[in-house]
Design an enzyme around this catalytic site. Structure first.
Site, PDB file in Angstrom:
ATOM      1  CE  LYS A  94      -6.923   0.006   1.264  1.00 23.72           C
ATOM      2  NZ  LYS A  94      -7.188  -0.378   2.641  1.00 23.72           N
ATOM      3  CD  GLU A 103      -2.999   1.091   2.311  1.00 23.63           C
ATOM      4  OE1 GLU A 103      -4.041   2.326   2.153  1.00 23.63           O
ATOM      5  OE2 GLU A 103      -2.383   0.419   3.238  1.00 23.63           O
TER       6      GLU A 103
END
Length: 295
Positions: free
Chosen positions: A213, A176
């Site tokens: 992400k 992420e």
């Protein structure tokens, strides 16, 4: 690795629920839920209350595999129980939802326009515990605030370095590298980020498959090359501070990108609502996020 879970996460229709607020973000999450800081007097009480909130979400009728393919948990949540089952087992056995675990220990101070992850010296021990608790994958967050090529390169290198450690433990990492939605050069940051991410993805072996992400991009479908990459299981998007309706609208314009929302998922639910009110609000939230995720 659970192959049934892998097939479901890779091919299932729906989104990933982020239920991983921890540490400093917990009081804010509780406040949005209608629980003020004067309603608890210790960290233990605070975490009991946030688990009650998460339990209410996870046990709601609409929280199931019809719309949700995965849920990201905080470390304490992994070790707590829901209806007599450890949370990861409850999610998979009772709801058909694959369990993920947040493994990062927060963000380091900003340098070169980014915040790297703090060191994780006990990561191997945590990954062993995650396997014992039947966790499918993990998540870890860095933040990009400026279009600084050196800083963004370090963020991506760190994400992949730790990601390989997670893969070696038999878990699927969600990398992420968040781009701050308030960044004045967000689009330029996304350009540098995509270049660095594709370089690292191209260097992975055939058995090294990751999830990503990211912040919903400024240009629609900008991350299509990552979504289509053979080493990528799924690309998911954080709501990043956008209100749910705005996040859903932006997400729906990006084909193949699915949600992994936290604040946007729980927006509107409140501790003081009746079960009927709570479940109706959550059902509407889940429906909207699901529809935005299947475009």
């Amino acid at each position: 690795m659970n192959q049934e879970q892998m097939d479901f996460v890779k091919n299932g229709k729906g989104f990933i629920a982020a239920l991983d607020q921890s540490g400093g973000s917990t009081p804010k999450a509780l406040a949005l839920y209608g629980v003020s800081e004067d309603q608890y007097s210790s960290e233990e009480e605070m975490y009991d209350l946030i688990h009650e909130m998460r339990t209410r979400v996870m046990t709601a009728p609409s929280f199931n595999s019809d719309s949700i393919i995965g849920a990201i948990l905080f470390e304490q949540t992994m070790d707590r129980k829901v209806e007599g089952h450890y949370t990861p087992d409850y999610l998979w056995q009772k709801k058909g939802v694959a369990p993920f675990l947040k493994v990062d220990k927060g963000l380091a101070d900003e340098e070169n326009g980014v915040q790297l992850m703090k060191p994780m010296p006990n990561l191997d021990d945590l990954l062993n515990r995650a396997n014992e608790r039947n966790i499918f994958g993990t998540k870890m967050r860095s933040v990009i605030k400026e279009a600084n090529a050196e800083g963004i390169k370090k963020v991506v290198e760190q994400q992949f370095e730790v990601g390989k450690q997670i893969l070696a433990a038999g878990l699927v990492p969600i990398l992420e590298p968040e781009v701050d939605i308030n960044s004045t050069d967000k689009e330029q940051s996304e350009k540098i980020l995509k270049e660095e991410m594709l370089k690292q993805l191209d260097s992975l072996n055939e058995d090294q498959n990751v999830m990503i992400k990211i912040t919903i991009p400024t240009e629609n479908n900008y991350y299509k090359e990552m979504i289509d990459h053979p080493r990528v299981v799924r690309v998911v998007a954080l709501s990043g501070g956008y209100k749910r309706d705005d996040a859903n609208e932006k997400l729906a314009a990006n084909n193949g990108l699915i949600a992994s929302f936290s604040r946007a998922l729980s927006e509107g639910v409140n501790a003081n609502q009746t079960d009927e009110e709570f479940n109706t609000m959550l059902e509407n939230s889940i429906k909207g996020i699901y529809e935005a995720s299947i475009t």
